[in-house]
Design a protein around this motif. Sequence first.
Motif, PDB file in Angstrom:
ATOM      1  N   VAL A 247       0.834  -1.205   0.000  1.00 21.58           N
ATOM      2  CA  VAL A 247       0.000   0.000   0.000  1.00 21.58           C
ATOM      3  C   VAL A 247       0.868   1.254   0.000  1.00 21.58           C
ATOM      4  CG1 VAL A 247      -1.657   1.346   1.381  1.00 21.58           C
ATOM      5  CG2 VAL A 247      -2.016  -1.108   1.040  1.00 21.58           C
ATOM      6  N   GLN A 248       1.894   1.274   0.838  1.00 19.87           N
ATOM      7  CA  GLN A 248       2.789   2.439   0.871  1.00 19.87           C
ATOM      8  C   GLN A 248       3.442   2.666  -0.487  1.00 19.87           C
ATOM      9  OE1 GLN A 248       5.465   1.451   4.070  1.00 19.87           O
ATOM     10  NE2 GLN A 248       4.417   2.844   5.482  1.00 19.87           N
ATOM     11  N   ARG A 249       3.886   1.603  -1.116  1.00 16.66           N
ATOM     12  CA  ARG A 249       4.597   1.742  -2.377  1.00 16.66           C
ATOM     13  C   ARG A 249       3.680   2.191  -3.517  1.00 16.66           C
ATOM     14  NH1 ARG A 249       7.700  -3.306  -4.021  1.00 16.66           N
ATOM     15  NH2 ARG A 249       9.064  -2.579  -2.380  1.00 16.66           N
ATOM     16  N   TYR A 250       2.543   1.513  -3.670  1.00 18.82           N
ATOM     17  CA  TYR A 250       1.700   1.759  -4.843  1.00 18.82           C
ATOM     18  C   TYR A 250       0.632   2.832  -4.644  1.00 18.82           C
ATOM     19  CZ  TYR A 250       4.095  -2.211  -6.762  1.00 18.82           C
ATOM     20  OH  TYR A 250       5.073  -3.059  -7.220  1.00 18.82           O
ATOM     21  N   VAL A 251       0.286   3.144  -3.406  1.00 18.95           N
ATOM     22  CA  VAL A 251      -0.710   4.192  -3.167  1.00 18.95           C
ATOM     23  C   VAL A 251      -0.033   5.507  -2.799  1.00 18.95           C
ATOM     24  CG1 VAL A 251      -2.670   4.892  -1.721  1.00 18.95           C
ATOM     25  CG2 VAL A 251      -2.475   2.526  -2.497  1.00 18.95           C
ATOM     26  N   PHE A 252       0.988   5.436  -1.959  1.00 20.60           N
ATOM     27  CA  PHE A 252       1.627   6.662  -1.465  1.00 20.60           C
ATOM     28  C   PHE A 252       3.020   6.906  -2.036  1.00 20.60           C
ATOM     29  CE2 PHE A 252      -1.258   5.192   1.961  1.00 20.60           C
ATOM     30  CZ  PHE A 252      -2.137   6.267   1.945  1.00 20.60           C
ATOM     31  N   SER A 253       3.507   6.029  -2.885  1.00 15.98           N
ATOM     32  CA  SER A 253       4.845   6.135  -3.482  1.00 15.98           C
ATOM     33  C   SER A 253       5.940   6.306  -2.434  1.00 15.98           C
ATOM     34  CB  SER A 253       4.896   7.295  -4.489  1.00 15.98           C
ATOM     35  OG  SER A 253       3.995   7.066  -5.544  1.00 15.98           O
ATOM     36  N   VAL A 254       5.810   5.543  -1.345  1.00 15.64           N
ATOM     37  CA  VAL A 254       6.781   5.578  -0.251  1.00 15.64           C
ATOM     38  C   VAL A 254       7.277   4.156  -0.030  1.00 15.64           C
ATOM     39  CG1 VAL A 254       7.083   6.046   2.215  1.00 15.64           C
ATOM     40  CG2 VAL A 254       5.583   7.504   0.867  1.00 15.64           C
ATOM     41  N   SER A 255       8.554   4.045   0.256  1.00 16.33           N
ATOM     42  CA  SER A 255       9.100   2.713   0.508  1.00 16.33           C
ATOM     43  C   SER A 255      10.136   2.789   1.622  1.00 16.33           C
ATOM     44  CB  SER A 255       9.745   2.170  -0.768  1.00 16.33           C
ATOM     45  OG  SER A 255      10.263   0.883  -0.532  1.00 16.33           O
ATOM     46  N   TYR A 256      10.042   1.852   2.551  1.00 15.01           N
ATOM     47  CA  TYR A 256      11.004   1.765   3.646  1.00 15.01           C
ATOM     48  C   TYR A 256      11.701   0.420   3.566  1.00 15.01           C
ATOM     49  CZ  TYR A 256       8.321   5.668   5.499  1.00 15.01           C
ATOM     50  OH  TYR A 256       7.686   6.867   5.643  1.00 15.01           O
ATOM     51  N   VAL A 257      13.015   0.465   3.457  1.00 12.75           N
ATOM     52  CA  VAL A 257      13.792  -0.769   3.331  1.00 12.75           C
ATOM     53  C   VAL A 257      13.627  -1.636   4.577  1.00 12.75           C
ATOM     54  CG1 VAL A 257      16.128  -1.704   3.071  1.00 12.75           C
ATOM     55  CG2 VAL A 257      15.433   0.294   1.747  1.00 12.75           C
ATOM     56  N   TRP A 258      13.575  -1.022   5.745  1.00 17.30           N
ATOM     57  CA  TRP A 258      13.475  -1.797   6.974  1.00 17.30           C
ATOM     58  C   TRP A 258      12.177  -2.600   7.009  1.00 17.30           C
ATOM     59  CZ3 TRP A 258       9.574  -1.194  10.502  1.00 17.30           C
ATOM     60  CH2 TRP A 258       8.838  -0.008  10.457  1.00 17.30           C
ATOM     61  N   MET A 259      11.103  -2.060   6.416  1.00 20.55           N
ATOM     62  CA  MET A 259       9.846  -2.816   6.401  1.00 20.55           C
ATOM     63  C   MET A 259       9.925  -3.999   5.442  1.00 20.55           C
ATOM     64  SD  MET A 259       6.758  -0.095   6.799  1.00 20.55           S
ATOM     65  CE  MET A 259       5.550  -1.355   7.162  1.00 20.55           C
ATOM     66  N   GLN A 260      10.640  -3.830   4.346  1.00 19.60           N
ATOM     67  CA  GLN A 260      10.831  -4.953   3.423  1.00 19.60           C
ATOM     68  C   GLN A 260      11.683  -6.033   4.085  1.00 19.60           C
ATOM     69  OE1 GLN A 260      12.233  -3.420  -0.338  1.00 19.60           O
ATOM     70  NE2 GLN A 260      10.640  -1.846  -0.351  1.00 19.60           N
ATOM     71  N   ASP A 261      12.720  -5.609   4.806  1.00 20.42           N
ATOM     72  CA  ASP A 261      13.517  -6.565   5.577  1.00 20.42           C
ATOM     73  C   ASP A 261      12.641  -7.276   6.608  1.00 20.42           C
ATOM     74  OD1 ASP A 261      15.902  -6.018   4.307  1.00 20.42           O
ATOM     75  OD2 ASP A 261      16.751  -4.831   5.957  1.00 20.42           O
ATOM     76  N   LEU A 262      11.753  -6.520   7.245  1.00 19.92           N
ATOM     77  CA  LEU A 262      10.960  -7.063   8.336  1.00 19.92           C
ATOM     78  C   LEU A 262      10.105  -8.241   7.896  1.00 19.92           C
ATOM     79  CD1 LEU A 262      10.042  -6.952  11.278  1.00 19.92           C
ATOM     80  CD2 LEU A 262       8.332  -5.244  10.604  1.00 19.92           C
ATOM     81  N   TYR A 263       9.389  -8.130   6.793  1.00 23.41           N
ATOM     82  CA  TYR A 263       8.532  -9.267   6.436  1.00 23.41           C
ATOM     83  C   TYR A 263       9.337 -10.456   5.921  1.00 23.41           C
ATOM     84  CZ  TYR A 263       8.071  -7.983   1.391  1.00 23.41           C
ATOM     85  OH  TYR A 263       8.289  -7.697   0.072  1.00 23.41           O
ATOM     86  N   ILE A 264      10.489 -10.205   5.347  1.00 19.48           N
ATOM     87  CA  ILE A 264      11.354 -11.319   4.948  1.00 19.48           C
ATOM     88  C   ILE A 264      11.929 -12.000   6.186  1.00 19.48           C
ATOM     89  CG2 ILE A 264      13.514 -11.917   3.770  1.00 19.48           C
ATOM     90  CD1 ILE A 264      12.820  -9.590   1.794  1.00 19.48           C
TER      91      ILE A 264
END
Length: 191
Positions: free
Chosen positions: A39-56
């Motif tokens: 949602v952050q990436r495709y709706v708000f054009s925001v991305s946090y690397v730590w959140m991508q790390d978190l779900y992995i």
Amino acid sequence: MFGLLAGLVRIICWLNIIVGRVFSWLSLGIVLVCFTVVVQRYVFSVSYVWMQDLYIWLSGAMFTSVAGFALFRDDHVRVDLFYRPASVQRKAVIDLIGVVVFLLPSMYVVSAYSLPFVERAWSYKEASANVGGMPGLFILKTFILMFAGLIALQGIAMALRSILVLCGKEDLLPDHMRYPRKNHEISEVTA
């Protein structure tokens, strides 16, 4: 002596049941974090690397910690050509040989090769290699040892259960820790 073996089987199985049920809740966290990232990436054009790390990382923690529980539930892949139609005694022999010849040696190899890897990560408190990533990768790497330990313990419980069956003492175990008489019996009891 057989009472002691049955007690050990119960303790190991209950440990894996508790760990499995607790860590299976990480799946909810994985879905929520992944949904938030999308949602952050495709709706708000925001991305946090730590959140991508978190779900992995949550996925890695969950799958390594629930592996012993999956083995208890007989959810691992096996060749059922000979095993499914086999008698309880034949299943006990197959499990005993499989644990002693394959499972325990492979878990030893996993733990022996991963221990220096985990120790090195702890020595410098390893974090994500990604800029802006999560700290604490050394904790996640510890789950490799947890994986090997819980699988090995459940393998020991399987071997002890096999010994009880082969000695005619399976009645010392609760029903949900015995060999299922029908293929779906395990999932009904532990679900």
